[in-house]
Enzyme design. Structure first.
Site, PDB file in Angstrom:
ATOM      1  N   GLU A 186       0.815  -1.212   0.000  1.00  0.00           N
ATOM      2  CA  GLU A 186       0.000   0.000   0.000  1.00  0.00           C
ATOM      3  C   GLU A 186       0.849   1.262   0.000  1.00  0.00           C
ATOM      4  O   GLU A 186       0.641   2.173  -0.805  1.00  0.00           O
ATOM      5  CB  GLU A 186      -0.941   0.025   1.212  1.00  0.00           C
ATOM      6  CG  GLU A 186      -1.757   1.304   1.271  1.00  0.00           C
ATOM      7  CD  GLU A 186      -2.760   1.351   2.408  1.00  0.00           C
ATOM      8  OE1 GLU A 186      -3.602   2.253   2.390  1.00  0.00           O
ATOM      9  OE2 GLU A 186      -2.695   0.487   3.289  1.00  0.00           O
TER      10      GLU A 186
ATOM     11  N   ASP B 140      -0.761  -5.040   3.087  1.00  0.00           N
ATOM     12  CA  ASP B 140      -1.345  -3.863   3.737  1.00  0.00           C
ATOM     13  C   ASP B 140      -0.775  -3.845   5.152  1.00  0.00           C
ATOM     14  O   ASP B 140      -1.162  -4.665   5.992  1.00  0.00           O
ATOM     15  CB  ASP B 140      -2.871  -3.932   3.775  1.00  0.00           C
ATOM     16  CG  ASP B 140      -3.489  -2.592   4.190  1.00  0.00           C
ATOM     17  OD1 ASP B 140      -2.759  -1.767   4.774  1.00  0.00           O
ATOM     18  OD2 ASP B 140      -4.685  -2.391   3.939  1.00  0.00           O
TER      19      ASP B 140
ATOM     20  N   ILE C  80      -1.001  -1.744   7.697  1.00  0.00           N
ATOM     21  CA  ILE C  80      -2.036  -1.489   8.703  1.00  0.00           C
ATOM     22  C   ILE C  80      -3.354  -1.309   7.965  1.00  0.00           C
ATOM     23  O   ILE C  80      -3.604  -0.264   7.379  1.00  0.00           O
ATOM     24  CB  ILE C  80      -1.733  -0.237   9.556  1.00  0.00           C
ATOM     25  CG1 ILE C  80      -0.432  -0.401  10.337  1.00  0.00           C
ATOM     26  CG2 ILE C  80      -2.899   0.031  10.517  1.00  0.00           C
ATOM     27  CD1 ILE C  80      -0.098   0.792  11.238  1.00  0.00           C
ATOM     28  N   ASP C  81      -4.176  -2.351   7.979  1.00  0.00           N
ATOM     29  CA  ASP C  81      -5.507  -2.218   7.409  1.00  0.00           C
ATOM     30  C   ASP C  81      -6.404  -1.736   8.542  1.00  0.00           C
ATOM     31  O   ASP C  81      -6.619  -2.443   9.531  1.00  0.00           O
ATOM     32  CB  ASP C  81      -6.006  -3.553   6.862  1.00  0.00           C
ATOM     33  CG  ASP C  81      -7.300  -3.384   6.078  1.00  0.00           C
ATOM     34  OD1 ASP C  81      -7.481  -2.302   5.489  1.00  0.00           O
ATOM     35  OD2 ASP C  81      -8.113  -4.316   6.058  1.00  0.00           O
TER      36      ASP C  81
ATOM     37  N   THR D   2      -6.143   2.022   9.227  1.00  0.00           N
ATOM     38  CA  THR D   2      -5.290   3.105   9.738  1.00  0.00           C
ATOM     39  C   THR D   2      -6.102   4.113  10.551  1.00  0.00           C
ATOM     40  O   THR D   2      -5.646   4.589  11.592  1.00  0.00           O
ATOM     41  CB  THR D   2      -4.563   3.815   8.577  1.00  0.00           C
ATOM     42  OG1 THR D   2      -3.748   2.866   7.895  1.00  0.00           O
ATOM     43  CG2 THR D   2      -3.681   4.944   9.089  1.00  0.00           C
TER      44      THR D   2
ATOM     45  N   ASP E 212      -6.111  -4.557   0.519  1.00  0.00           N
ATOM     46  CA  ASP E 212      -7.102  -4.718   1.593  1.00  0.00           C
ATOM     47  C   ASP E 212      -7.712  -6.114   1.587  1.00  0.00           C
ATOM     48  O   ASP E 212      -8.073  -6.647   2.637  1.00  0.00           O
ATOM     49  CB  ASP E 212      -8.254  -3.716   1.433  1.00  0.00           C
ATOM     50  CG  ASP E 212      -7.812  -2.268   1.552  1.00  0.00           C
ATOM     51  OD1 ASP E 212      -7.053  -1.955   2.470  1.00  0.00           O
ATOM     52  OD2 ASP E 212      -8.233  -1.453   0.706  1.00  0.00           O
TER      53      ASP E 212
END
Length: 307
Positions: free
Chosen positions: A95, A115, A117-118, A120, A245
């Site tokens: 990402e 990802d 930190i899915d 955020t 994601d």
């Protein structure tokens, strides 16, 4: 003649042995990669938990509600660096790398779709659903998916053809076939374009008025998909998500017995930024009928334009 027959059998046996050996070695290779992904996700989760104790410096990307933190960037670098050391020829779609200008292209080569930190926005507000998502694709097919819900300490994993698990326990989608007895998960996304928002609320109204038992959202696509796989919700749909994601979560859903489709009912295309993940085709198709669909720019739009 007898000697020739024996040599033919011997050659055939050797050939089959070599095929099995290569297949086994390939399977072992992807298992090694999956083990590495699980370990990397755990390390990343620790970084996320520690960062929650500190001041979280927040920046924005495409809009004032499309957030990124230094932790997102730190976690992605940590994962990619560790993978490069072990699998130097593998490719990446990350990402933050894409946000920094790297191409978002899925080739036939082994590709890690990350990802860091899915969720955020959840992370920024300490809302307790934050995930590290790592998908792994070969020949444009997902081979394994790892989603680590850091604050819950839940490790969701799936390997193609081998089932889906949470902390080692098998996952199975809900067997509910009545949409009126279902919970549906969705998100509103980061777009604040009035036309998109109108369509999002139109879809939501249609689904609520079926009526369904309820609509929920964890604030992260990866965890929403894992909730489908766990049988907690019957379906999740969203327009505007990205390949990073949903790459890992898509395999977790399908390996738990669920189905994936586009919001208009066709085959799912993870680059299209549109997905329906459901416990069954019956529920999925019922959801599709209620969605007021639209098409955001594809994740691979720039690369397609070049070709």
């Amino acid at each position: 003649m007898f000697i020739l027959y024996r040599s033919q059998v011997s050659a055939q046996s050797v050939f089959l042995f070599l095929i099995r050996s290569c297949s086994s070695n390939m399977a072992d290779l992807w298992q090694n990669a999956m083990d590495h992904a699980v370990a990397a996700a755990r390390r990343a989760g620790q970084v996320v938990r520690e960062a929650l104790q500190d001041d979280r410096k927040v920046m924005t990307k495409s809009s004032s509600v499309d957030l990124v933190t230094q932790t997102d960037q730190k976690v992605e670098q940590l994962i990619i660096q560790s993978v490069r050391e072990k699998f130097p020829k593998h490719r990446f779609i990350g990402e933050e790398s894409v946000a920094a200008g790297e191409p978002c292209v899925l080739t036939d080569g082994p590709t890690w779709i990350i990802d860091p930190i899915d969720g955020t926005t959840n992370f920024v507000h300490a809302f307790p659903f934050v995930a590290v998502s790592i998908g792994f694709s070969v020949n444009k097919q997902m081979e394994f998916g790892v989603v680590y819900s850091c604050l819950e300490d839940k490790m969701y994993t799936a390997k193609r053809g081998k089932g889906a698990f949470c902390n080692g326990e098998p996952l199975q989608v809900s067997n509910q076939e009545d949409i009126k007895q279902s919970i549906i998960a969705t998100e509103f996304g980061s777009s604040r374009d009035p036309e998109a928002v109108d369509k999002i609320f139109s879809s939501l109204r249609n689904i609520l008025c079926i009526p369904v038992h309820g609509v929920r959202g964890a604030g992260t696509a990866a965890i929403n998909m894992c909730l489908v796989a766990s049988g907690c919700v019957e379906a999740y749909y969203e327009i505007g998500i990205h390949v990073w994601d949903v790459a890992a979560g898509s395999l977790i859903v399908s390996e738990a017995g669920g189905v994936l489709m586009d919001v208009e009912g066709g085959e799912v295309d993870l680059m299209s930024r549109r997905v329906v993940a459901a416990n069954s085709r019956t529920i999925g198709e019922r959801i599709v009928k209620q969605i007021d669909s639209f098409s955001p720019p594809r994740d691979d739009a720039s690369s397609l334009h070049k070709h």
